[in-house]
Design a protein around this motif. Structure first.
Motif, PDB file in Angstrom:
ATOM      1  N   LEU A 194       0.750  -1.235  -0.009  1.00  0.00           N
ATOM      2  CA  LEU A 194       0.103   0.228   0.106  1.00  0.00           C
ATOM      3  C   LEU A 194       0.761   1.232  -0.093  1.00  0.00           C
ATOM      4  O   LEU A 194       0.646   2.203  -0.640  1.00  0.00           O
ATOM      5  N   SER A 195       1.952   1.299   0.856  1.00  0.00           N
ATOM      6  CA  SER A 195       2.604   2.470   0.791  1.00  0.00           C
ATOM      7  C   SER A 195       3.598   2.610  -0.306  1.00  0.00           C
ATOM      8  O   SER A 195       3.628   3.781  -0.948  1.00  0.00           O
ATOM      9  N   THR A 196       3.921   1.663  -0.920  1.00  0.00           N
ATOM     10  CA  THR A 196       4.870   1.656  -2.192  1.00  0.00           C
ATOM     11  C   THR A 196       4.114   1.928  -3.457  1.00  0.00           C
ATOM     12  O   THR A 196       4.672   2.600  -4.363  1.00  0.00           O
ATOM     13  N   CYS A 197       2.835   1.652  -3.316  1.00  0.00           N
ATOM     14  CA  CYS A 197       1.800   1.991  -4.515  1.00  0.00           C
ATOM     15  C   CYS A 197       1.433   3.698  -4.483  1.00  0.00           C
ATOM     16  O   CYS A 197       1.125   3.987  -5.505  1.00  0.00           O
ATOM     17  N   ILE A 252      -6.510  -0.914  14.610  1.00  0.00           N
ATOM     18  CA  ILE A 252      -8.116  -1.036  14.198  1.00  0.00           C
ATOM     19  C   ILE A 252      -8.446   0.659  13.938  1.00  0.00           C
ATOM     20  O   ILE A 252      -8.821   0.998  13.131  1.00  0.00           O
ATOM     21  N   ILE A 253      -8.088   1.160  15.237  1.00  0.00           N
ATOM     22  CA  ILE A 253      -8.588   2.471  15.138  1.00  0.00           C
ATOM     23  C   ILE A 253      -7.920   3.479  14.286  1.00  0.00           C
ATOM     24  O   ILE A 253      -8.319   4.219  13.410  1.00  0.00           O
ATOM     25  N   LEU A 254      -6.499   3.138  14.135  1.00  0.00           N
ATOM     26  CA  LEU A 254      -5.553   4.069  13.211  1.00  0.00           C
ATOM     27  C   LEU A 254      -6.029   3.783  11.740  1.00  0.00           C
ATOM     28  O   LEU A 254      -5.882   4.479  11.118  1.00  0.00           O
ATOM     29  N   ALA A 278      -0.040   6.654   8.149  1.00  0.00           N
ATOM     30  CA  ALA A 278       0.259   6.667   9.583  1.00  0.00           C
ATOM     31  C   ALA A 278      -0.082   4.978   9.939  1.00  0.00           C
ATOM     32  O   ALA A 278       1.023   4.570  10.620  1.00  0.00           O
ATOM     33  N   PRO A 279      -1.025   4.180   9.370  1.00  0.00           N
ATOM     34  CA  PRO A 279      -0.959   3.109   9.726  1.00  0.00           C
ATOM     35  C   PRO A 279       0.205   2.224   9.180  1.00  0.00           C
ATOM     36  O   PRO A 279       0.734   1.161  10.044  1.00  0.00           O
ATOM     37  N   THR A 280       0.541   2.417   8.176  1.00  0.00           N
ATOM     38  CA  THR A 280       1.937   1.627   7.665  1.00  0.00           C
ATOM     39  C   THR A 280       2.991   1.796   8.554  1.00  0.00           C
ATOM     40  O   THR A 280       3.931   1.046   8.451  1.00  0.00           O
ATOM     41  N   MET A 281       3.332   3.151   8.838  1.00  0.00           N
ATOM     42  CA  MET A 281       4.566   3.605   9.518  1.00  0.00           C
ATOM     43  C   MET A 281       4.241   3.045  10.998  1.00  0.00           C
ATOM     44  O   MET A 281       5.114   2.533  11.735  1.00  0.00           O
ATOM     45  N   LEU A 282       3.272   3.044  11.548  1.00  0.00           N
ATOM     46  CA  LEU A 282       2.916   2.989  13.036  1.00  0.00           C
ATOM     47  C   LEU A 282       2.646   1.501  13.412  1.00  0.00           C
ATOM     48  O   LEU A 282       2.848   1.158  14.715  1.00  0.00           O
TER      49      LEU A 282
END
Length: 314
Positions: free
Chosen positions: A75-78, A250-252, A285-289
């Motif tokens: 997802l982040s690389t796309c 989940i929240i993130l 945020a989700p991919t990093m955290l």
């Protein structure tokens, strides 16, 4: 940059604005984007490496976490490298085929992550409500089947989008006020009737992400009922603590993600740069955290990370 607006002309090339209204700040905006992307790459790659190479982590919870990290990487690389190319090199051009390919993988991977979070909630439900049967229920064979099902569901539901977009004639504009391609945003450039695109996209959202949220909620209601039947307060706290990382993720994931998905369809008064920044935050945020949250909250992962890093230093 030329924009055609004549009936009969179908655009095959589109252009990104970046962050509308903040074009002069692109270089500064790129700094947190780049730092977040590097952290996401390193954190998720390390997590995948540790889980796959350490046999002690070949348990259902960690295998599902490995799937989540893989989806985060995709997802982040796309999305982020293209945003950085816009910010740094003014690389705003994208072909229609590449645009459709990008939105297909972005939406499919987003649905995959949602499915993985659902099965992680199911994993916690089994671990807490049926602890003695945990390993017999969640076997490696079942986990493999679950992974294939998540993949088929996400990419299968998004596959018709390719043909729904390919049939359209794009003659209204070819300027994206954003950094990535998105299904409805592309469809709105068409002079044709896009009601099929709109309602199919809405159906996909309801039948995947929205359904996942409902099932996750039900899972945690059952988990809470089971936890509050435990007589010991310390045991209750320890049991709930095993769900802490998953609840944070989940929240993130769903918070900004659902808001970003619904705003272009129903909200007309949100400033464009707010929506674009939020759309990027719900990816960044989700991919990093995620790896940081699991690294902090899960002692087994902490120990394995420390062991790997100490070995490298030696």
């Amino acid at each position: 940059m030329t924009v055609f607006n004549h009936t009969g002309v179908s655009h095959t090339v589109f252009y990104f604005v970046g962050i509308p209204g903040l074009e002069d700040q692109h270089v500064w905006i790129s700094i947190p984007f780049f730092i977040s992307y590097v952290i996401a790459l390193l954190g998720n790659s390390l997590l995948i490496f540790i889980i796959l190479t350490k046999r002690s982590l070949h348990e259902p919870m960690y295998l599902f976490l490995c799937m989540l990290s893989g989806a985060d990487l995709v997802l982040s690389t796309c999305t982020i490298p293209q945003a950085l190319a816009i910010f740094w090199f003014n690389a705003r051009e994208i072909s229609l085929d590449r645009c459709i390919t990008q939105l297909f993988f972005i939406h499919s991977t987003f649905i995959s992550e949602s499915g993985i979070l659902l099965v992680m909630a199911f994993d916690r439900y089994i671990a807490i409500c049926y602890p003695l049967r945990y390993t017999t229920i969640l076997t490696h064979t079942l986990i493999g089947k679950i992974g294939v099902t998540i993949f088929l569901r996400s990419y299968g539901t998004m596959f018709p989008i390719i043909f729904l977009l390919k049939r359209l004639t794009f003659c209204k504009s070819n300027i994206f006020p954003t950094t990535v391609c998105e299904h409805i945003a592309v469809a709105k450039f068409s002079c044709d009737d896009i009601r099929v695109n709109f309602w199919y996209g809405f159906f996909v959202l309801l039948s995947t992400v929205t359904l996942d949220v409902v099932l996750i909620f039900v899972s945690y209601m059952l988990i809470l009922c089971a936890v509050f039947r435990i007589p010991s307060p310390d045991a209750r706290h320890k049991t709930l603590n095993t769900c802490g990382s998953h609840v944070c993720v989940i929240i993130l994931f769903y918070g900004p993600g659902i808001f970003s998905a619904f705003t272009p369809r129903f909200a007309r008064h949100i400033l464009p740069h707010v929506h674009v920044l939020l759309a990027n935050v719900c990816i960044l945020a989700p991919t990093m955290l995620n790896p940081i949250i699991y690294g902090i909250k899960t002692k087994q992962i902490q120990d394995q990370v420390s062991q790997v890093l100490c070995q490298k230093k030696i």
